[in-house]
Design an enzyme around this catalytic site. Structure first.
Site: not given
Ligand code: ASP
Length: 326
Positions: A219-222, A242, A191
């Site tokens: 799916r969605v992250g932070d 990240t 990220t």
């Molecule tokens: N934080 C991102 C997610 O979980 C992944 C990343 O930091 O590369 O989607």
């Protein structure tokens, strides 16, 4: 007196090993990080807004296949690229975000347009793309985002039955570089993000990602979630994170840094380290963050062996680093 200004960027944290990094790749990554941070810094130098500076820096990394955002994003279980991004401006705590978009070349620009041109904060999937095309964005084919290296990563994750990049439990430090291991960031979250303080005293943050390899079910992250992956509050701090989103979401990492500084009056270094080395690590959350406070003081925090990162501080000093011990 001119108000101080500064900027910091990251290109992802995780298990990054010197033993697996070729000189050539090292140079390419250092050069990309430097160009990205300078792209944002030039906006600040010309008196531009912090949000435009962070978008410029992130856009550069979205166009570079070395990072997991825009071109070079990781692949979903169904072999698509699905991207998430967010921006936040500290003046009025305005924010814009998008999740699960498949055909937008620079998701961070779309996040900024959601902030500036819609009455909403977060748009997802087809709706977010409809908004984009109504605002004259070009339709970008999935082929543009696809890279051979991400396809190999997906096959490897599927083989292992993992939905995300594995981390330090299996660092294989002695494994020599080969065609398959030539990218030392196979165990890294790629990220990208940026934080900045501009000459007007405004703080801003932006984060953009392809998420995690082999993700399913939308799916969605932070990264697109304000208060988890991105935060900016004038007079306080701007943060971009990240790491494995499932941890950063539950710990509300970016917002927690801001809250510690706001309520406990901690400085930016103490607040970031408390979370990254303390609560988050204890929970098993590996990763990092970047932060800049209202004086332009920058903090890089990580509990992993590295984080691609760069900054230009209030004195104009440029720094570009990869490993945690640098
Ligand atoms: N934080 C991102 C997610 O979980 C992944 C990343 O930091 O590369 O989607």
């Amino acid at each position: 007196m001119i108000q101080p200004f500064s900027i910091a960027i990251h290109g992802g944290a995780g298990t990054i090993l010197r033993s697996q990094m070729s000189d050539e790749l090292h140079q390419e990554i250092i050069s990309a990080l430097k160009k990205s941070v300078l792209a944002g810094y030039h906006v600040l130098q010309n008196g531009g807004d912090a949000v435009d500076a962070v978008v410029e820096a992130v856009k550069f990394m979205e166009d570079c296949p070395h990072f997991n955002a825009g071109k070079g994003s990781v692949l979903t279980h169904d072999e698509f690229v699905e991207m998430d991004a967010s921006v936040m401006h500290g003046l009025e705590m305005d924010a814009g975000a998008i999740a699960g978009v498949r055909h937008i070349k620079n998701p961070v620009e779309l996040a900024r347009d959601v902030m500036r041109k819609s009455n909403h904060v977060l748009l997802i999937g087809e709706g977010a793309e409809k908004f984009a095309f109504e605002h004259n964005y070009e339709y970008t084919e999935q082929d543009y985002f696809f890279t051979e290296r991400r396809y190999e990563q997906l096959l490897s994750m599927k083989e292992k039955g993992l939905f995300a990049l594995s981390e330090s439990k299996d660092p294989e430090p002695s494994e020599p570089p080969s065609a398959k291991t030539q990218y030392p960031d196979d165990k890294k979250y790629g990220t990208v993000g940026a934080v900045a303080l501009d000459m007007q005293g405004n703080l801003a943050a932006a984060t953009s990602t392809g998420g995690v390899t082999n993700k399913k079910y939308g799916r969605v992250g932070d990264s697109p979630i304000v208060g988890a992956g991105t935060m900016a509050e004038n007079g306080n701090v701007a943060v971009s994170t990240t790491g494995m989103g499932e941890f950063f979401l539950r710990k509300m990492v970016a917002g927690d840094v801001a809250a510690r500084m706001r309520y406990l009056k901690e400085d930016v270094h103490t607040a970031c380290e408390h979370i990254i080395q303390g609560d988050l690590k204890a929970m098993g959350g590996e990763g990092g963050l970047i932060a800049v406070d209202s004086k332009g003081d920058i903090h890089f925090g990580m509990n992993s062996s590295g984080m691609y990162r760069a900054s230009v501080d209030i004195h104009g000093k440029v720094e570009v680093k990869i490993y945690a011990d640098e």
